[in-house]
Scaffold this motif. Structure first.
Motif, PDB file in Angstrom:
ATOM      1  N   LEU A  82      -4.751  12.018  14.813  1.00  0.00           N
ATOM      2  CA  LEU A  82      -3.633  11.279  14.220  1.00  0.00           C
ATOM      3  C   LEU A  82      -3.519   9.780  14.514  1.00  0.00           C
ATOM      4  CD1 LEU A  82      -0.730  13.873  14.581  1.00  0.00           C
ATOM      5  CD2 LEU A  82      -1.901  13.164  12.481  1.00  0.00           C
ATOM      6  N   PRO A  83      -3.707   9.308  15.743  1.00  0.00           N
ATOM      7  CA  PRO A  83      -3.242   7.962  16.091  1.00  0.00           C
ATOM      8  C   PRO A  83      -3.659   6.832  15.151  1.00  0.00           C
ATOM      9  CG  PRO A  83      -3.867   9.137  18.068  1.00  0.00           C
ATOM     10  CD  PRO A  83      -4.283  10.000  16.915  1.00  0.00           C
ATOM     11  N   LEU A  84      -4.945   6.636  14.913  1.00  0.00           N
ATOM     12  CA  LEU A  84      -5.384   5.548  14.043  1.00  0.00           C
ATOM     13  C   LEU A  84      -4.990   5.797  12.593  1.00  0.00           C
ATOM     14  CD1 LEU A  84      -6.907   2.963  13.423  1.00  0.00           C
ATOM     15  CD2 LEU A  84      -9.045   4.274  13.421  1.00  0.00           C
ATOM     16  N   CYS A  85      -5.072   7.042  12.151  1.00  0.00           N
ATOM     17  CA  CYS A  85      -4.718   7.372  10.762  1.00  0.00           C
ATOM     18  C   CYS A  85      -3.263   7.042  10.471  1.00  0.00           C
ATOM     19  CB  CYS A  85      -4.975   8.850  10.488  1.00  0.00           C
ATOM     20  SG  CYS A  85      -6.702   9.331  10.482  1.00  0.00           S
ATOM     21  N   VAL A  86      -2.363   7.483  11.339  1.00  0.00           N
ATOM     22  CA  VAL A  86      -0.936   7.242  11.075  1.00  0.00           C
ATOM     23  C   VAL A  86      -0.576   5.773  11.253  1.00  0.00           C
ATOM     24  CG1 VAL A  86      -0.216   9.602  11.600  1.00  0.00           C
ATOM     25  CG2 VAL A  86      -0.262   7.902  13.436  1.00  0.00           C
ATOM     26  N   ALA A  87      -1.285   5.078  12.161  1.00  0.00           N
ATOM     27  CA  ALA A  87      -1.041   3.647  12.321  1.00  0.00           C
ATOM     28  C   ALA A  87      -1.435   2.890  11.058  1.00  0.00           C
ATOM     29  CB  ALA A  87      -1.825   3.109  13.521  1.00  0.00           C
ATOM     30  N   THR A  88      -2.580   3.256  10.485  1.00  0.00           N
ATOM     31  CA  THR A  88      -3.042   2.601   9.257  1.00  0.00           C
ATOM     32  C   THR A  88      -2.080   2.873   8.110  1.00  0.00           C
ATOM     33  OG1 THR A  88      -5.342   2.876   9.986  1.00  0.00           O
ATOM     34  CG2 THR A  88      -4.977   2.375   7.653  1.00  0.00           C
ATOM     35  N   ALA A  89      -1.660   4.138   7.981  1.00  0.00           N
ATOM     36  CA  ALA A  89      -0.723   4.496   6.919  1.00  0.00           C
ATOM     37  C   ALA A  89       0.590   3.747   7.077  1.00  0.00           C
ATOM     38  CB  ALA A  89      -0.481   6.005   6.929  1.00  0.00           C
ATOM     39  N   ALA A  90       1.135   3.737   8.286  1.00  0.00           N
ATOM     40  CA  ALA A  90       2.410   3.072   8.515  1.00  0.00           C
ATOM     41  C   ALA A  90       2.308   1.568   8.309  1.00  0.00           C
ATOM     42  CB  ALA A  90       2.905   3.375   9.934  1.00  0.00           C
ATOM     43  N   ALA A  91       1.192   0.982   8.727  1.00  0.00           N
ATOM     44  CA  ALA A  91       1.004  -0.465   8.554  1.00  0.00           C
ATOM     45  C   ALA A  91       1.022  -0.839   7.075  1.00  0.00           C
ATOM     46  CB  ALA A  91      -0.310  -0.903   9.199  1.00  0.00           C
ATOM     47  N   GLY A  92       0.351  -0.054   6.248  1.00  0.00           N
ATOM     48  CA  GLY A  92       0.272  -0.364   4.830  1.00  0.00           C
ATOM     49  C   GLY A  92       1.519   0.017   4.045  1.00  0.00           C
ATOM     50  N   LEU A  93       2.190   1.070   4.462  1.00  0.00           N
ATOM     51  CA  LEU A  93       3.342   1.570   3.708  1.00  0.00           C
ATOM     52  C   LEU A  93       4.652   0.883   4.066  1.00  0.00           C
ATOM     53  CD1 LEU A  93       2.644   5.427   3.828  1.00  0.00           C
ATOM     54  CD2 LEU A  93       2.321   3.906   1.871  1.00  0.00           C
ATOM     55  N   TYR A  94       4.847   0.536   5.351  1.00  0.00           N
ATOM     56  CA  TYR A  94       6.175   0.136   5.799  1.00  0.00           C
ATOM     57  C   TYR A  94       6.338  -1.325   6.201  1.00  0.00           C
ATOM     58  CZ  TYR A  94       6.539   5.214   6.111  1.00  0.00           C
ATOM     59  OH  TYR A  94       6.514   6.547   5.824  1.00  0.00           O
ATOM     60  N   GLN A  95       5.274  -2.006   6.552  1.00  0.00           N
ATOM     61  CA  GLN A  95       5.424  -3.389   7.023  1.00  0.00           C
ATOM     62  C   GLN A  95       5.928  -4.305   5.914  1.00  0.00           C
ATOM     63  OE1 GLN A  95       2.716  -4.579  10.635  1.00  0.00           O
ATOM     64  NE2 GLN A  95       1.383  -3.916   8.974  1.00  0.00           N
ATOM     65  N   GLU A  96       6.636  -5.333   6.328  1.00  0.00           N
ATOM     66  CA  GLU A  96       7.283  -6.242   5.390  1.00  0.00           C
ATOM     67  C   GLU A  96       6.307  -6.941   4.461  1.00  0.00           C
ATOM     68  OE1 GLU A  96      10.509  -6.996   4.639  1.00  0.00           O
ATOM     69  OE2 GLU A  96      10.899  -5.164   5.768  1.00  0.00           O
ATOM     70  N   ASP A  97       5.126  -7.277   4.944  1.00  0.00           N
ATOM     71  CA  ASP A  97       4.170  -7.985   4.103  1.00  0.00           C
ATOM     72  C   ASP A  97       3.182  -7.044   3.415  1.00  0.00           C
ATOM     73  OD1 ASP A  97       3.217  -7.403   6.611  1.00  0.00           O
ATOM     74  OD2 ASP A  97       2.051  -9.240   6.848  1.00  0.00           O
ATOM     75  N   TYR A  98       3.545  -5.756   3.341  1.00  0.00           N
ATOM     76  CA  TYR A  98       2.740  -4.779   2.598  1.00  0.00           C
ATOM     77  C   TYR A  98       3.641  -4.087   1.564  1.00  0.00           C
ATOM     78  CZ  TYR A  98      -1.099  -5.663   5.804  1.00  0.00           C
ATOM     79  OH  TYR A  98      -2.109  -6.271   6.512  1.00  0.00           O
ATOM     80  N   VAL A 178      -1.445  -4.255  -3.816  1.00  0.00           N
ATOM     81  CA  VAL A 178      -2.373  -3.217  -3.381  1.00  0.00           C
ATOM     82  C   VAL A 178      -2.660  -3.412  -1.893  1.00  0.00           C
ATOM     83  CG1 VAL A 178      -4.639  -2.153  -3.662  1.00  0.00           C
ATOM     84  CG2 VAL A 178      -3.455  -3.121  -5.657  1.00  0.00           C
ATOM     85  N   ALA A 179      -2.374  -2.396  -1.090  1.00  0.00           N
ATOM     86  CA  ALA A 179      -2.755  -2.395   0.320  1.00  0.00           C
ATOM     87  C   ALA A 179      -4.095  -1.680   0.429  1.00  0.00           C
ATOM     88  CB  ALA A 179      -1.696  -1.677   1.155  1.00  0.00           C
ATOM     89  N   THR A 180      -5.045  -2.252   1.157  1.00  0.00           N
ATOM     90  CA  THR A 180      -6.389  -1.662   1.197  1.00  0.00           C
ATOM     91  C   THR A 180      -6.978  -1.698   2.604  1.00  0.00           C
ATOM     92  OG1 THR A 180      -8.666  -1.876   0.367  1.00  0.00           O
ATOM     93  CG2 THR A 180      -7.338  -3.885   0.455  1.00  0.00           C
ATOM     94  N   VAL A 181      -7.771  -0.683   2.927  1.00  0.00           N
ATOM     95  CA  VAL A 181      -8.379  -0.588   4.251  1.00  0.00           C
ATOM     96  C   VAL A 181      -9.663  -1.410   4.368  1.00  0.00           C
ATOM     97  CG1 VAL A 181      -7.390   1.656   4.796  1.00  0.00           C
ATOM     98  CG2 VAL A 181      -9.588   1.535   3.574  1.00  0.00           C
ATOM     99  N   ARG A 182     -10.094  -2.021   3.302  1.00  0.00           N
ATOM    100  CA  ARG A 182     -11.230  -2.940   3.322  1.00  0.00           C
ATOM    101  C   ARG A 182     -10.810  -4.278   2.726  1.00  0.00           C
ATOM    102  NH1 ARG A 182     -16.119   0.023   3.678  1.00  0.00           N
ATOM    103  NH2 ARG A 182     -15.708   1.749   5.109  1.00  0.00           N
ATOM    104  N   SER A 183     -11.673  -5.278   2.822  1.00  0.00           N
ATOM    105  CA  SER A 183     -11.337  -6.586   2.262  1.00  0.00           C
ATOM    106  C   SER A 183     -11.167  -6.476   0.754  1.00  0.00           C
ATOM    107  CB  SER A 183     -12.434  -7.594   2.590  1.00  0.00           C
ATOM    108  OG  SER A 183     -12.542  -7.785   3.984  1.00  0.00           O
ATOM    109  N   PRO A 184     -10.081  -7.009   0.189  1.00  0.00           N
ATOM    110  CA  PRO A 184      -9.850  -6.931  -1.256  1.00  0.00           C
ATOM    111  C   PRO A 184     -10.771  -7.892  -2.002  1.00  0.00           C
ATOM    112  CG  PRO A 184      -8.136  -8.229  -0.217  1.00  0.00           C
ATOM    113  CD  PRO A 184      -8.965  -7.652   0.897  1.00  0.00           C
ATOM    114  N   PRO A 185     -10.928  -7.700  -3.309  1.00  0.00           N
ATOM    115  CA  PRO A 185     -11.748  -8.610  -4.108  1.00  0.00           C
ATOM    116  C   PRO A 185     -11.217 -10.043  -4.026  1.00  0.00           C
ATOM    117  CG  PRO A 185     -11.173  -6.637  -5.358  1.00  0.00           C
ATOM    118  CD  PRO A 185     -10.345  -6.618  -4.123  1.00  0.00           C
ATOM    119  N   GLU A 186     -12.121 -11.016  -4.105  1.00  0.00           N
ATOM    120  CA  GLU A 186     -11.696 -12.414  -4.054  1.00  0.00           C
ATOM    121  C   GLU A 186     -10.920 -12.805  -5.303  1.00  0.00           C
ATOM    122  OE1 GLU A 186     -14.920 -15.022  -3.254  1.00  0.00           O
ATOM    123  OE2 GLU A 186     -15.452 -14.089  -1.337  1.00  0.00           O
ATOM    124  N   LYS A 187     -11.334 -12.271  -6.451  1.00  0.00           N
ATOM    125  CA  LYS A 187     -10.663 -12.599  -7.700  1.00  0.00           C
ATOM    126  C   LYS A 187      -9.800 -11.421  -8.144  1.00  0.00           C
ATOM    127  CE  LYS A 187     -14.202 -15.831  -9.354  1.00  0.00           C
ATOM    128  NZ  LYS A 187     -15.132 -16.177 -10.465  1.00  0.00           N
TER     129      LYS A 187
END
Length: 260
Positions: A82-98, A178-187
């Motif tokens: 769980l730890p890294l998975c839920v941290a990633t999910a929470a970071a992308g779903l709940y943070q103000e800049d996501y 779009v929140a993404t676990v990899r670097s997003p496209p430049e364009k």
């Protein structure tokens, strides 16, 4: 390991972010835990460049805001998924800049491989789509009609997933994200923004407390949150870390776990 490192490693290096076990010592000011308590934790060795804070060893120094008490019925092997998975999910779903969703989120409609459809539904997804299907963009857009749209979360960024997420976002009204676990496209289309999810960022804001202190302990104990995906134990002992790393490619809907 060198081929899979997200950023360059400094050798000698101890790695690992997911951990579950018993508390053996408490630092000054730590009051939320006690010795002998069962916990899971998100280890910060990689971001802090500290071997003592990495998971793949017998004793790990963890920060209390990134640890949760676990119920007795949950094995360490299951808790460790769980730890890294839920941290990633929470970071992308709940943070103000996501995505800035409410805490916790309502039902959502993820995409997955067709072989994992029933598994994802069992975990609570209201609808599931195959991200490899040629019609997946149209299918998801049709399902979104008449619904409030918060944005998209790309949790895999393989098989063109990020491009499909951007395509879906570009067809929605107004500005989309779009929140993404990899670097997003430049364009990106003019109305679409995307941002890489840095899981470790929750250590410095209110999301860590929301997740590890307020939500997980009670949700796990009451069975409202399932420790998933299933753990595949690669062996007992630290010598099996490399065995697990060698098995990563092609792994789906399982998490590789080493036992001590």
């Amino acid at each position: 390991m060198q081929a899979l490192a997200v950023w360059p490693l400094e050798y000698p290096s101890i790695i690992g972010a997911d951990i579950a076990g018993e508390v053996v010592e408490l630092g000054n000011g730590v009051k939320r835990f006690k010795k002998g308590e069962r916990v899971l934790a998100f280890a910060l060795g990689a971001v802090n460049k500290s071997n003592s804070q990495s998971a793949f060893q017998e004793y790990t120094v963890i920060q209390q805001q990134l640890a949760s008490v676990t119920p007795d019925f949950l094995t360490f092997e299951r808790a460790a998924v769980l730890p890294l998975c839920v941290a990633t999910a929470a970071a992308g779903l709940y943070q103000e800049d996501y995505l800035r969703l409410e805490h916790p989120t309502a039902n959502h409609s993820p995409s997955a491989s067709s072989k994992n459809f029933e598994y994802v539904k069992k975990l609570g997804a209201s609808q599931v789509f195959d991200h490899r299907e040629a019609t997946v963009v149209d299918d998801i857009n049709s399902a979104l009609e008449g619904k409030q749209f918060a944005g998209l979360f790309d949790a895999i960024n393989t098989d063109g997933a990020i491009d499909k997420c951007v395509d879906i976002a570009s067809r929605r009204q107004g500005k989309t994200f779009v929140a993404t676990v990899r670097s997003p496209p430049e364009k990106l289309p003019s109305r679409v923004s995307a941002k890489f999810i840095f899981s470790y960022s929750i250590k410095d804001n209110e999301i860590s407390k929301l997740l590890y202190a307020d939500y997980l302990p009670k949700a796990l104990a009451e069975g409202r949150f399932v420790a998933a995906p299933d753990a595949l134990v690669v062996g007992k002992g630290l010598e099996n870390v490399q065995t697990g790393i060698d098995m990563i490619n092609g792994m789906s809907a399982r998490k590789l776990v080493g036992s001590l």
